[in-house]
Motif scaffolding. Structure first.
Motif, PDB file in Angstrom:
ATOM      1  N   ILE A   4     -25.116  16.812  26.648  1.00 33.24           N
ATOM      2  CA  ILE A   4     -26.174  15.530  27.913  1.00 33.24           C
ATOM      3  C   ILE A   4     -27.363  14.729  27.222  1.00 33.24           C
ATOM      4  O   ILE A   4     -27.934  13.851  27.614  1.00 33.24           O
ATOM      5  N   LYS A   5     -27.198  14.784  25.605  1.00 31.62           N
ATOM      6  CA  LYS A   5     -28.049  14.046  25.000  1.00 31.62           C
ATOM      7  C   LYS A   5     -27.623  12.424  24.782  1.00 31.62           C
ATOM      8  O   LYS A   5     -27.989  11.721  24.427  1.00 31.62           O
ATOM      9  N   GLN A   6     -26.105  13.390  24.381  1.00 37.51           N
ATOM     10  CA  GLN A   6     -25.723  11.206  24.070  1.00 37.51           C
ATOM     11  C   GLN A   6     -25.559  10.678  25.323  1.00 37.51           C
ATOM     12  O   GLN A   6     -25.469   9.474  24.857  1.00 37.51           O
ATOM     13  N   LEU A  67     -21.485  12.303  42.402  1.00 40.21           N
ATOM     14  CA  LEU A  67     -22.386  12.534  41.879  1.00 40.21           C
ATOM     15  C   LEU A  67     -23.155  12.384  40.290  1.00 40.21           C
ATOM     16  O   LEU A  67     -24.037  12.886  39.654  1.00 40.21           O
ATOM     17  N   ALA A  68     -21.917  11.351  39.556  1.00 40.38           N
ATOM     18  CA  ALA A  68     -22.558  10.639  38.908  1.00 40.38           C
ATOM     19  C   ALA A  68     -23.666   9.750  38.630  1.00 40.38           C
ATOM     20  O   ALA A  68     -24.717   9.704  37.688  1.00 40.38           O
ATOM     21  N   ASP A  69     -24.409   9.176  40.487  1.00 43.04           N
ATOM     22  CA  ASP A  69     -25.366   8.556  40.106  1.00 43.04           C
ATOM     23  C   ASP A  69     -26.753   9.565  39.859  1.00 43.04           C
ATOM     24  O   ASP A  69     -27.587   9.474  39.572  1.00 43.04           O
ATOM     25  N   VAL A  70     -26.314  10.777  40.743  1.00 41.04           N
ATOM     26  CA  VAL A  70     -27.012  11.789  41.036  1.00 41.04           C
ATOM     27  C   VAL A  70     -27.580  12.108  39.487  1.00 41.04           C
ATOM     28  O   VAL A  70     -28.686  12.204  39.073  1.00 41.04           O
ATOM     29  N   ALA A  71     -26.346  12.100  38.749  1.00 39.83           N
ATOM     30  CA  ALA A  71     -26.812  12.584  37.069  1.00 39.83           C
ATOM     31  C   ALA A  71     -27.770  11.691  36.305  1.00 39.83           C
ATOM     32  O   ALA A  71     -28.149  11.956  35.319  1.00 39.83           O
ATOM     33  N   MET A  72     -27.160  10.626  36.818  1.00 39.80           N
ATOM     34  CA  MET A  72     -28.041   9.275  35.748  1.00 39.80           C
ATOM     35  C   MET A  72     -29.513   9.338  36.159  1.00 39.80           C
ATOM     36  O   MET A  72     -29.974   9.042  35.076  1.00 39.80           O
ATOM     37  N   TYR A  73     -29.673   9.893  37.551  1.00 43.39           N
ATOM     38  CA  TYR A  73     -31.320   9.332  37.547  1.00 43.39           C
ATOM     39  C   TYR A  73     -31.385  10.602  36.734  1.00 43.39           C
ATOM     40  O   TYR A  73     -33.165  10.786  36.575  1.00 43.39           O
ATOM     41  N   LEU A  74     -30.992  11.946  37.055  1.00 44.20           N
ATOM     42  CA  LEU A  74     -31.543  13.400  36.517  1.00 44.20           C
ATOM     43  C   LEU A  74     -31.743  12.973  35.155  1.00 44.20           C
ATOM     44  O   LEU A  74     -32.424  13.658  34.959  1.00 44.20           O
ATOM     45  N   PHE A  75     -30.615  12.816  34.416  1.00 45.45           N
ATOM     46  CA  PHE A  75     -30.877  12.550  32.982  1.00 45.45           C
ATOM     47  C   PHE A  75     -31.941  11.553  32.577  1.00 45.45           C
ATOM     48  O   PHE A  75     -32.253  12.546  31.594  1.00 45.45           O
TER      49      PHE A  75
END
Lengths: 115, 115, 115, 115
Positions: A4-6, A67-75
């Motif tokens: 997640i950090k990277q 799902l990647a779009d959600v993840a990007m804003y979440l991260f």
């Protein structure tokens, strides 16, 4: 295997190369998180359980993008607020284990305050 | 430091101990993803940019929990559909880099199809 | 029997007595519309078709309040933007009748662009 | 001037001519309500207060259609659940007047439980 950090560091780099931090306040990021989650949900609108399952199998690449779009804003939102998302998840799961003890919650979808 | 795969395995274990897979179809998970994202957004409702920033600083622990809730449904849904979320994000960022080239997108929040 | 215009006038009065127009910009109203719609949806989370139906019958008063919350933001946002909602609905139904002609759309939940 | 009841009757007729009641269970209607509300919100994503205002003026017809989409699902869902939406709104406004008395709520966006 990136963690997640990277991935978050790459998202930040992508944003800063485009000078987008000026738009990425918490409110617009949270709003965008909802919009992207809605796009995932739209895939399943009006569909029966069987259709849902088949649709997901036949549209896996498109769903991966959503799902990647959600993840990007979440991260990014977590990063901007100063939340370390990995440990935050582990911490929340511990709380959930107390709210939903196995013996009480097994096989039920009842909310913890009604268990 | 746990990565996405390890956290996803713990989420799966938590779910299966409670026999919850029967409720966690793609449609209800996507619906829950939207509901949890909305709870994040609710934190910023009616607030000015200054209030948003201050609220986030003063409620970091609560926001960490809300963001974790989004992450848990996101990781599980990706897992259930058979999407490897880490690589999916990296892949989507490559697509975004083509849709939003630095020279065209810099300092603008215009959608790619109107750039 | 009050119509949309009369109810909208009451909503406006309620807001102005509390000096809330300063917060009710289009963006926060649209955001609030999503949040209230999510609260309606939350009633049906994890529930089977039979549970959904029974829950609605047993919680009609609470659902009435939630639906009213959605309506209030919807009516006010339309009013603020200068949209006359009643005629706008009639107009949109005419467009939908062209997008979904009975002979093509009957018994199908397919989106118009895939019919 | 058509009121909520008359418009709802037209929505019901439109649905039944297409034999769509089979898809319009409460859960999918609530889900669709969220999706349409999200489409309204998307209009304002990333935009400053000035841009929001200008965008709304320049895209009034498109926004009218989006707001109508929300209204149609809202009116139908209320109808299906057996909620008379007009009186429900009036009733909820009375409750809100008690939760947000003018003297306490004036000029503040604080939630009633923190007033």
């Amino acid at each position: 295997m990136k963690d997640i950090k990277q991935i978050t560091a790459e998202i930040r780099k992508f944003r800063d190369e485009r000078d987008w931090a000026q738009f990425h306040n918490h409110k617009d990021l949270a709003l965008s998180l909802v919009l992207e989650a809605s796009e995932v949900l739209e895939h399943f609108q009006w569909k029966s359980p069987q259709e849902v399952e088949r649709h997901a199998q036949e549209n896996k690449d498109e769903l991966a993008d959503e799902l990647a779009d959600v993840a990007m804003y979440l991260f990014e939102l977590a990063d901007n607020i100063g939340v370390d998302l990995g440990p935050a998840i582990v911490n929340k799961m511990k709380k959930n284990a107390l709210k939903y003890p196995v013996e009480k919650a097994k096989g039920k979808h009842t909310k913890y305050n009604k268990l």
